[in-house]
Design an enzyme around this catalytic site. Structure first.
Site, PDB file in Angstrom:
ATOM      1  N   ARG A  48      40.545  44.816  37.121  1.00 27.92           N
ATOM      2  CA  ARG A  48      39.354  44.154  36.582  1.00 27.92           C
ATOM      3  C   ARG A  48      38.324  45.175  36.108  1.00 27.92           C
ATOM      4  NH1 ARG A  48      38.149  38.385  39.653  1.00 27.92           N
ATOM      5  NH2 ARG A  48      40.291  37.608  39.540  1.00 27.92           N
TER       6      ARG A  48
ATOM      7  N   SER B 297      34.500  41.449  46.436  1.00 26.03           N
ATOM      8  CA  SER B 297      33.898  40.640  47.509  1.00 26.03           C
ATOM      9  C   SER B 297      33.772  41.532  48.729  1.00 26.03           C
ATOM     10  CB  SER B 297      34.773  39.423  47.846  1.00 26.03           C
ATOM     11  OG  SER B 297      34.634  38.413  46.888  1.00 26.03           O
TER      12      SER B 297
ATOM     13  N   ARG C 267      49.971  38.596  45.083  1.00 22.32           N
ATOM     14  CA  ARG C 267      49.506  37.241  45.389  1.00 22.32           C
ATOM     15  C   ARG C 267      50.206  36.233  44.484  1.00 22.32           C
ATOM     16  NH1 ARG C 267      42.922  38.273  45.948  1.00 22.32           N
ATOM     17  NH2 ARG C 267      43.091  39.972  47.487  1.00 22.32           N
TER      18      ARG C 267
ATOM     19  N   GLU D 166      33.784  38.006  38.912  1.00 27.26           N
ATOM     20  CA  GLU D 166      33.934  38.719  40.187  1.00 27.26           C
ATOM     21  C   GLU D 166      34.817  39.961  40.039  1.00 27.26           C
ATOM     22  OE1 GLU D 166      36.455  38.386  44.259  1.00 27.26           O
ATOM     23  OE2 GLU D 166      35.943  36.490  43.263  1.00 27.26           O
TER      24      GLU D 166
ATOM     25  N   ARG E 103      43.708  37.599  36.459  1.00 25.88           N
ATOM     26  CA  ARG E 103      44.324  37.017  37.663  1.00 25.88           C
ATOM     27  C   ARG E 103      45.837  37.197  37.570  1.00 25.88           C
ATOM     28  NH1 ARG E 103      41.761  33.629  41.064  1.00 25.88           N
ATOM     29  NH2 ARG E 103      40.173  33.237  39.478  1.00 25.88           N
TER      30      ARG E 103
END
Length: 421
Positions: free
Chosen positions: A388, A350, A260, A347, A275
């Site tokens: 993460r 999801s 990403r 987070e 990130r």
């Protein structure tokens, strides 16, 4: 995409749904374009019928020796062809505009999704475990990893720039161990392990909703895109298919690198592994009938939670409000793990129910009857984001001397290693 017939019949419901996501009424423009397209189609059909009728009459006129009538009919056919060509071009242009409008619109939230503007309005629905208290100031994961000599951002930056990392030694092995444990757990829950392509055509990203809206967040080659998540590859395994109902639900899992650009995250989490441009993730995807959809959503949430429970990592579950809901989702649960250095939950997964939103874009259906093909529902989620999870383990299992205690569940996957120091 959306069902145009449903929009024609209930425009107020669609506008109300989009209004909950902060959009102005969309159906007036949609219905206007739809009306123009349908009128153009009717005119094309009428012109084609006139052309075909005149074409048949030319032969009869010639057989009767009536050359003048035959020439008149030929002129009529030529005129009809010109009208058909002009209308066809107009029809194609209007259809492209309508498709672009529909492709840019997000999914409609289900009724029980809480209203809100952003993540501050998300609703906590569950917590698990108690955040650990330390008799020393807990360090951030990147400080711990660098002090161990096993997390190298500086060398990674020399070859790739910021938001990349090199893991070494025991931390690299822990990354692999976490992946193996997650896959063992998810396949044990009935998800089929899959090794999908990392490079996909644009139509695959369009099918899952990353294109055209989020093109800047993706990495493109000459003909392909690198996947931002295995959701793209796994969900597209059923594109342009008609599945047998008795094969559903179809549950898939995969471990892949994800890529990403993080175009919209300037200044956010620039330090550490939270990130990054490249990261590993174990993805969960379910393809099912509409009737199975809600139960499958809860099942996927439970499967992701079990990983954190096995690692004894405190977390909470929140339901996303309309303002924080992803583009293709109609309902989403976020799992947030506790990070001691930040004194907050972050987070780590999801879990989203997309309804038939992606299925319509991919033309993925199932046989509900002999002549009744319906769109499937698609769901996706992380089970979990490996990087993460590594971050959470380092921070929650750190010791005062900078060493890391290996969680009991990971020891077998670490070859018996119980402590990293």
């Amino acid at each position: 995409m959306f069902d145009l017939k449903a929009i024609r019949e209930n425009p107020q419901d669609f506008d109300a749904g989009w209004a909950r996501r902060g959009l102005d009424p969309q159906t007036p423009t949609i219905l206007e374009k739809d009306m123009l397209i349908r009128k153009a189609k009717t005119m094309v059909q009428e012109a084609e019928a006139a052309r075909n009728k005149a074409s048949k009459q030319i032969g009869a006129a010639m057989a009767q020796g009536n050359r003048d009538e035959a020439e008149r009919l030929k002129t009529e056919v030529a005129g009809a062809k010109n009208v058909i060509a002009a209308l066809g071009a107009q029809l194609e242009s209007e259809q492209d505009v309508l498709n672009a409008i529909l492709a840019s619109l997000p999914n409609i939230p289900v009724d029980d999704v809480p209203d809100g503007e952003d993540e501050a309005d998300n609703v906590e629905i569950a917590t698990w475990g108690d955040p650990k208290t330390f008799d020393f100031d807990p360090k951030a994961h990147d400080d711990l990893g660098e002090a161990l000599g096993m997390m190298d951002f500086e060398t990674a930056a020399k070859m790739s720039g910021s938001r990349f990392v090199i893991l070494r030694g025991a931390l690299s092995r822990m990354d692999r161990a976490l992946t193996a444990m997650m896959l063992d757990m998810q396949t044990g829950e009935g998800f089929e392990e899959t090794s999908p392509p990392l490079l996909v055509w644009p139509k695959a990203l369009y099918g899952t909703g990353q294109l055209p809206k989020f093109a800047e967040d993706s990495y493109a080659t000459d003909e392909h895109f690198l996947i931002p998540t295995a959701e793209v590859s796994l969900t597209n395994t059923v594109r342009e298919s008609i599945l047998d109902e008795d094969t559903l639900p179809k549950r898939l899992t995969a471990h892949t690198p994800c890529f990403r650009s993080e175009a919209g995250s300037a200044g956010r989490d620039t330090k550490g592994m939270i990130r990054q441009h490249q990261f590993n993730k174990v993805e969960l995807v379910t393809i099912c009938t509409p009737e199975q959809s809600e139960d499958e959503h809860k099942t996927m949430l439970c499967c992701a939670e079990k990983v954190l429970q096995k690692l004894n990592l405190p977390y909470r579950v929140v339901e996303l409000c309309t303002g924080d809901l992803g583009f293709g989702a109609r309902k989403t649960y976020d799992i947030e793990v506790w990070l001691p250095s930040q004194n907050t939950y972050r987070e780590i997964s999801s879990i989203s129910n997309c309804g038939d939103f992606q299925a319509r874009r991919m033309n993925a259906r199932y046989r509900a009857g002999e002549k009744d093909n319906r769109f499937v529902h698609t769901l996706n989620g992380s089970g979990l984001a490996v990087g993460r999870t590594l971050v959470a383990v380092l921070e929650n299992y750190q010791n005062a001397d900078g060493s890391i205690t290996v969680p009991d569940a990971l020891v077998p996957y670490m070859g018996g290693v119980e402590r990293i120091g």
